[in-house]
Design an enzyme around this catalytic site. Structure first.
Site, PDB file in Angstrom:
ATOM      1  N   LYS A  74      -6.568  55.177  -1.221  1.00 22.93           N
ATOM      2  CA  LYS A  74      -7.160  55.907  -0.090  1.00 22.93           C
ATOM      3  C   LYS A  74      -6.197  56.065   1.081  1.00 22.93           C
ATOM      4  O   LYS A  74      -6.342  56.999   1.883  1.00 22.93           O
ATOM      5  CB  LYS A  74      -8.438  55.208   0.380  1.00 22.93           C
ATOM      6  CG  LYS A  74      -9.582  55.291  -0.631  1.00 22.93           C
ATOM      7  CD  LYS A  74     -10.843  54.656  -0.085  1.00 22.93           C
ATOM      8  CE  LYS A  74     -11.975  54.751  -1.090  1.00 22.93           C
ATOM      9  NZ  LYS A  74     -13.250  54.248  -0.552  1.00 22.93           N
ATOM     10  N   ASP A 110     -16.774  58.018   3.620  1.00 22.70           N
ATOM     11  CA  ASP A 110     -17.195  56.624   3.471  1.00 22.70           C
ATOM     12  C   ASP A 110     -17.896  56.087   4.723  1.00 22.70           C
ATOM     13  O   ASP A 110     -18.812  55.270   4.633  1.00 22.70           O
ATOM     14  CB  ASP A 110     -15.982  55.725   3.176  1.00 22.70           C
ATOM     15  CG  ASP A 110     -15.505  55.823   1.744  1.00 22.70           C
ATOM     16  OD1 ASP A 110     -16.325  56.165   0.867  1.00 22.70           O
ATOM     17  OD2 ASP A 110     -14.324  55.547   1.490  1.00 22.70           O
TER      18      ASP A 110
END
Length: 289
Positions: A74, A110
């Site tokens: 990420k 997220d």
């Protein structure tokens, strides 16, 4: 009637158990879209972070609408993108890449996913004065910023990479207020007066067995949440439940972040309730795709 076709996928490591293909493809079916979601498991394919550039080149050239990115890429993926959304730039973590007009744009869904899961899943009146978080990587950056946005008083962050933990805490304090995020030094002391515990590490995932919190440090007045969803009940959550803690699994975060990514890929708003129903049906014996 199917109207549009979308190629999408997930880049990560040890992700064969992921339910993301089912989540996205079933929502596409429900909306009359032909959406294909493919796993790019770098471990299974014998690749590593050094292969990210050519993998991104390949999926972009193949006409993909975009890809999700998960552990442990990420943050590593950012170097290979053309631009970031304000939120992704703010936290330094990307879980969704959209290919648009020849460019690669990084987003992060997220934060929203984690915050929505806490709001919906924890009992009314749950306290957020002091929270201990394990993990300061890509997912941990998102959960930490979400916690700050939910008015956590003090977040104590533990990560094996001390420099990474310090960098994240500095960024949190600069944005949300001095002293609100501190690097953890003594886990026992930090948990002594904590209200809640967040596991933002891969510990507990299939392929990463174990728990980020020793069982003897869990107290019944904690709430404990885990971002891992496969298995749904991780070792941490199982031990926390046995200790009398309020527990919250990672399924809600997974569904809400997927709904956000689906909208980035297709331009269509996802039905998060329908995605959640499909997700839990798959976990309890429904058909996976």
């Amino acid at each position: 009637m199917t109207q549009f076709r979308y190629l999408t996928g997930l880049i990560g490591r040890d992700i064969q158990a992921s339910l993301s293909p089912m989540l996205h493809e079933s929502e596409g079916d429900a909306q009359g879209l032909r959406l294909v979601y493919r796993l790019f498991d770098l471990a299974a394919d014998g690749m590593d972070a050094g292969d990210l550039p050519r993998l991104l080149d390949a999926v972009q050239l193949a006409g993909f609408a975009g890809v999700n990115v998960t552990h442990p890429y990420k943050q590593a993926v950012i170097a290979h993108l053309d631009d970031l959304s304000p939120q992704a730039a703010q936290i330094g973590s990307v879980n969704t890449v959209v290919f648009q007009h020849g460019r690669r744009i990084g987003h992060n869904t997220d934060i929203q996913g984690f915050a929505e899961n806490l709001r919906a899943g924890l009992p009314s009146g749950s306290r957020f004065g002091k929270v201990v978080q394990m993990g300061g990587g890509g997912a941990g950056a998102a959960t930490a910023h979400a916690l700050m946005g939910m008015y956590v008083g003090t977040l104590t962050l533990f990560d094996p990479n001390g420099a990474r933990a310090a960098e994240l805490c500095a960024a949190l304090c600069a944005l949300h207020g001095d002293g609100r995020a501190v690097v953890g030094q003594d886990l026992t002391a930090a948990l002594a007066d904590a209200d809640g515990v967040v596991n933002a590490t891969p510990l507990g995932m299939a392929g990463y067995p174990g728990s980020a919190i020793p069982q003897d440090l869990l107290r019944p007045d904690f709430w404990v949440t885990d971002i891992v969803y496969f298995p749904l009940e991780t070792q941490l959550l199982r031990e926390a439940k046995a200790a009398g803690c309020v527990t919250l699994d990672g399924s809600g975060m997974t569904v809400h972040q997927a709904a956000g990514a689906f909208e980035h890929f297709t331009g269509r708003k996802a039905d998060a309730a329908r995605m959640a129903a499909n997700f839990h049906a798959a976990l309890t014996g429904g058909t996976r795709r």
